[in-house]
Scaffold this motif. Structure first.
Motif, short mmCIF file in Angstrom:
data_model
loop_
_atom_site.label_atom_id
_atom_site.label_comp_id
_atom_site.label_asym_id
_atom_site.label_seq_id
_atom_site.Cartn_x
_atom_site.Cartn_y
_atom_site.Cartn_z
N UNK A 121 -22.75 -56.44 -60.04
CA UNK A 121 -22.30 -57.55 -59.22
C UNK A 121 -21.33 -56.99 -58.18
N UNK A 122 -21.58 -57.26 -56.92
CA UNK A 122 -20.72 -56.80 -55.83
C UNK A 122 -19.90 -57.96 -55.31
N UNK A 123 -18.58 -57.76 -55.26
CA UNK A 123 -17.67 -58.77 -54.70
C UNK A 123 -16.79 -58.08 -53.66
N UNK B 117 -24.51 -60.59 -55.39
CA UNK B 117 -23.41 -60.28 -54.47
C UNK B 117 -22.74 -61.59 -54.06
N UNK B 118 -21.43 -61.58 -54.09
CA UNK B 118 -20.64 -62.75 -53.71
C UNK B 118 -19.76 -62.34 -52.53
N UNK B 119 -20.05 -62.87 -51.36
CA UNK B 119 -19.32 -62.54 -50.14
C UNK B 119 -18.50 -63.76 -49.74
N UNK B 120 -17.22 -63.72 -50.05
CA UNK B 120 -16.32 -64.84 -49.80
C UNK B 120 -15.27 -64.40 -48.77
N UNK B 121 -15.38 -64.85 -47.53
CA UNK B 121 -14.44 -64.39 -46.49
C UNK B 121 -12.98 -64.70 -46.80
N UNK B 122 -12.72 -65.66 -47.66
CA UNK B 122 -11.34 -65.97 -48.00
C UNK B 122 -10.68 -64.83 -48.77
#
Length: 390
Positions: A141-143, A180-185
């Motif tokens: 899992x990529x964060x 993958x979870x791409x959260x700009x915050x």
């Protein structure tokens, strides 16, 4: 220069957007015990990102083990140490949390946790043995908490064998992230200079992938959109890290550039930079690329002029007839981000280092030279280094 025979394989379940980190508590995860990989720095704890991830995993009924030694240019010995710990703790999936170094390391750890021997047994290039990783890898899992590498959307992982000064990119079908979870915050805390370095890494993934011999109609779509987004929004993100719209657009550009990496390839600019930071690991990857970029792209501009014209038009929105318009736009973007005056000597690189950089780049990541728009001799790449040296 379309490559009209191609395949696309990006088997990652991607969650993109503000607040998407909350998915970690509700999604079906690919295992029952997580091995969380973070850097040796303070930011993951200081800004609460690690604590947030651990609490969300707990909500999902997932215990976790944390490994927190990863360096900005990750090294082979840490991969080996972490893989042994991962096996010993009975973890069955790996989470990379942080910048590209943490996520790249997570991929390598996931592979070595399943396969015997040394990680360099599986690496191709340099002294790597290129053995098949027959037992695959643990799910990943990529964060990302930075926007630059695009590693959330590609299989590649870059690790340095610190004993041999070999910094090599490697990956296979097993090292794509499962999720993958791409959260700009999670990216608003990145300081301006690092925001710029990372953003330009994404930019060069796109630009190199666009001029590479492996470019396809699919990779071109990803690349031109990434270039467009970065030209318009990276200066805003550098100037005001709390500008969530700019952060979101830059994060999207980075993910798109990762998709370029999965459907085309970097060219030798990345080989040349890896040689620099293999010997000088304090050098940020993006900074090295920035220093090389003007001389590098000037060398190839007349060889595929239509490609450079298309990139210039994607950046400026103006009609172009001159491939050098891309170089001018690139220079203006670097000025707008405050990184136009970087010097190799600031990282103690010496001019006498340049010939060994050329040799190292050829020996460790020679494959990228094969997808350049034209095959050039070593003298041409030494000249790129010399023109870039200050």
């Amino acid at each position: 220069m379309y490559n009209m025979r191609f395949n696309q394989f990006i088997p990652t379940n991607l969650f993109f957007g503000c607040g998407s980190i909350e998915r970690l508590a509700t999604e079906r995860l690919p295992g029952k015990k997580a091995f969380v990989v973070i850097s040796s720095g303070t930011s993951m704890r200081k800004y609460g990102y690690l604590d947030k991830v651990l609490k969300l995993l707990e909500k999902n009924g997932i215990p976790a083990v944390v490994y927190d030694k990863i360096l900005p240019n990750p090294i082979l010995s840490h991969v080996a140490e972490a893989a042994e710990l991962c096996r010993g703790e009975g973890c069955d999936f790996v989470i990379g949390l942080g910048g590209g170094s943490s996520i790249d390391s997570a991929k390598s750890i996931a592979l070595l946790a399943c396969n015997p021997g040394d990680y360099w047994d599986y690496v191709t290039g340099g002294s790597g043995k290129g053995l098949p990783a027959e037992k695959g890898a643990l799910p990943i899992i990529a964060i990302p908490t930075t926007a630059g590498t695009g590693t959330e959307a590609d299989p590649w992982t870059v690790i340095t064998n610190e004993k041999l000064n070999e910094k090599i990119g490697f990956g296979n079908e097993y090292t794509f992230p499962t999720i993958s979870i791409v959260d700009p915050e999670l990216m608003v805390s990145v300081p301006p200079r690092l925001t710029a370095y990372q953003g330009f890494d994404a930019f060069f993934h796109a630009a190199e992938g666009f001029i590479a011999r492996t470019a396809t109609p699919i990779s071109d779509l990803y690349a031109l959109k990434s270039i467009d987004l970065l030209y318009r929004h990276l200066p805003q993100a550098v100037e005001n890290g709390n500008d969530i719209e700019a952060r979101t657009k830059v994060a999207l550009a980075s993910t798109l550039s990762g998709m370029v990496e999965s459907t085309s390839s970097c060219t030798s600019e990345h080989s040349l930079e890896h040689a620099m930071s293999a010997f000088y690991p304090e050098l940020p990857h993006g900074a090295g690329l920035i220093m090389l970029s003007a001389a590098y792209f000037n060398t190839f501009a007349h060889m595929v002029p239509e490609r450079f014209i298309m990139m210039a038009e994607a950046m400026t929105g103006k009609k172009s007839n001159d491939p050098k318009d891309f170089i001018h736009a690139l220079t203006e973007l670097q000025k707008a981000c405050g990184v136009a005056d970087l010097k190799m000597s600031d990282w103690n690189i010496r001019e006498e280092d340049l010939p060994r950089f050329v040799r190292n780049a050829r020996e460790t990541m020679g494959g990228l030279f094969q997808v350049d728009p034209a095959r050039l001799p070593d003298e041409a790449f030494l000249n790129i280094y010399k023109l870039s040296y200050r």
